[in-house]
Design a protein around this motif. Structure first.
Motif, short mmCIF file in Angstrom:
data_model
loop_
_atom_site.label_atom_id
_atom_site.label_comp_id
_atom_site.label_asym_id
_atom_site.label_seq_id
_atom_site.Cartn_x
_atom_site.Cartn_y
_atom_site.Cartn_z
N MET A 1 -32.51 23.66 41.83
CA MET A 1 -32.79 22.42 42.54
C MET A 1 -34.06 22.53 43.38
O MET A 1 -34.88 21.64 43.42
CB MET A 1 -31.61 22.06 43.44
CG MET A 1 -31.71 20.68 44.03
SD MET A 1 -30.20 20.26 44.89
CE MET A 1 -30.43 18.49 45.05
N GLU B 1 -37.22 25.28 44.12
CA GLU B 1 -37.86 26.55 43.73
C GLU B 1 -39.14 26.73 44.53
O GLU B 1 -39.98 25.83 44.58
CB GLU B 1 -38.18 26.56 42.24
CG GLU B 1 -38.81 27.86 41.78
CD GLU B 1 -39.21 27.86 40.31
OE1 GLU B 1 -39.72 28.90 39.85
OE2 GLU B 1 -39.03 26.82 39.65
N THR C 1 -35.21 30.69 44.18
CA THR C 1 -34.63 29.47 43.61
C THR C 1 -33.28 29.21 44.28
O THR C 1 -32.49 30.13 44.47
CB THR C 1 -34.42 29.62 42.08
OG1 THR C 1 -35.69 29.85 41.46
CG2 THR C 1 -33.78 28.37 41.49
N ASN D 1 -29.92 26.77 43.89
CA ASN D 1 -29.24 25.91 42.92
C ASN D 1 -28.51 24.77 43.60
O ASN D 1 -28.13 24.85 44.77
CB ASN D 1 -28.26 26.74 42.09
CG ASN D 1 -28.95 27.89 41.37
OD1 ASN D 1 -29.97 27.71 40.71
ND2 ASN D 1 -28.42 29.09 41.54
N LYS D 2 -28.27 23.72 42.85
CA LYS D 2 -27.57 22.55 43.37
C LYS D 2 -26.17 22.94 43.84
O LYS D 2 -25.45 23.66 43.17
CB LYS D 2 -27.46 21.47 42.30
CG LYS D 2 -26.81 20.17 42.79
CD LYS D 2 -26.84 19.10 41.73
CE LYS D 2 -26.13 17.84 42.20
NZ LYS D 2 -26.75 17.24 43.40
N GLU E 1 -25.31 24.90 46.29
CA GLU E 1 -25.19 26.20 46.95
C GLU E 1 -25.20 26.07 48.47
O GLU E 1 -25.77 25.13 49.03
CB GLU E 1 -26.33 27.13 46.53
CG GLU E 1 -26.10 27.86 45.24
CD GLU E 1 -27.05 29.04 45.08
OE1 GLU E 1 -26.56 30.19 45.05
OE2 GLU E 1 -28.27 28.84 45.00
N GLU F 1 -36.34 19.70 41.96
CA GLU F 1 -35.88 19.20 40.67
C GLU F 1 -37.01 19.21 39.64
O GLU F 1 -37.21 18.27 38.88
CB GLU F 1 -35.29 17.79 40.82
CG GLU F 1 -34.04 17.78 41.70
CD GLU F 1 -33.39 16.42 41.82
OE1 GLU F 1 -34.10 15.40 41.68
OE2 GLU F 1 -32.18 16.38 42.06
N THR G 1 -26.24 20.45 48.89
CA THR G 1 -26.80 21.79 48.99
C THR G 1 -27.11 22.05 50.46
O THR G 1 -27.76 21.23 51.11
CB THR G 1 -28.08 21.90 48.15
OG1 THR G 1 -27.77 21.54 46.78
CG2 THR G 1 -28.64 23.32 48.19
#
Length: 282
Positions: free
Chosen positions: A1, A3, A28, A30-31, A33, A66, A195
């Motif tokens: 999601m 980076e 990175t 992630n969605k 997290e 994204e 997130t």
């Protein structure tokens, strides 16, 4: 999601006051997290998080949200800041309107929503924040410290972010207020799959709530891993001016006393399970 690629930020570049906040950081997220971000004072934590929604621009490298470069020409940073919400340390200092409800409506109104739409967004966010409804029409300056913190968080939630970044959201609160705010944040993650990026000085808090922990040290990303893996490096963390959770130190003492437990435990729940196991209690 989200980076980050090779991020570097240098303050006052090319002057006698030049200093490097951090250099060549990549990661990175992630969605969905829950990320804990720790590091000693001056390690670059607050500077780093302000790059994630474009409040600060890096000297080198970039951030993708994204898959899109947020620093590219014509990228809509205003829209991004609705998706990546930021709650600064002591957010109650940002409260300003006549009533709590009007204060929380400010963000949606600024996004172009109608007054009715903004009101519905604000009411939903306030209820989600756990602030009692009898406070909605009160002046924000009449609230307690914990209530002000909830109202300020509601102001960000009213914009319905996909990512919520919180810089020491429990700073200055008593233990009860701190636990309430952190439970609120954890519940937001569960209920809305938001997130979460939590900046904290509390090793116990990040051990309890985070899926992964990012450790900054002297402008570098020292670790980015699950809590158990990060807190297995106790000596290295101490050299950075940090510490391990209390339960990790308890595990060390128990092992020295001849009671064999997992040395990587970091939460109360893990400690309880290991102690019961060590004494064969079911």
């Amino acid at each position: 999601m989200i980076e980050a690629r090779n991020l570097t930020h240098i303050y006052n570049e090319g002057t006698a006051m030049e200093s490097c906040a951090f250099t060549d950081i990549s990661f990175t997220i992630n969605k969905g997290e829950f990320i804990g971000l720790i590091g000693h004072t001056g390690s670059g934590k607050s500077t780093l998080i302000q790059h994630l929604n474009g409040l600060m621009r890096p000297t080198a490298g970039t951030v993708y949200f994204e898959g899109e470069d947020i620093f590219a020409d014509k990228y809509d940073l205003r829209a991004l800041r609705g998706k990546v919400g930021m709650v600064f340390q002591y957010p109650e200092y940002q409260l300003f309107d006549e009533t709590v409800l009007l204060d929380v409506m400010f963000g949606p109104l600024n996004m172009g929503l109608s007054k009715d739409e903004a009101r519905e967004r604000a009411l939903s966010a306030l209820r989600l924040s756990g602030l009692s409804e009898d406070k909605f029409e009160s002046s924000p300056f009449e609230l307690s410290g914990g209530q002000k913190r909830r109202a300020a968080i509601a102001g960000v939630l009213s914009m319905e972010p996909e990512v919520l970044i919180l810089d020491e959201p429990a700073a200055g609160l008593d233990p009860g207020g701190r636990n309430e705010i952190l439970e609120l944040v954890a519940n937001l993650r569960k209920e809305r799959n938001i997130t979460i990026i939590l900046v904290s000085h509390s090793m116990d808090d990040v051990a309890k709530y985070a899926d992964r922990i990012m450790v900054l040290n002297k402008g570098r990303l020292a670790f980015f891993d699950e809590p158990r893996a990060v807190f297995s490096h106790v000596e290295e963390l101490e050299e950075m001016g940090l510490a391990a959770p209390q339960m990790t130190y308890l595990a060390q003492k128990l092992n020295k006393a001849g009671i064999s437990v997992d040395p990587a435990i970091s939460t109360v729940e893990e400690a309880k399970a290991e102690i019961l196991k060590a004494f064969n209690v079911k």
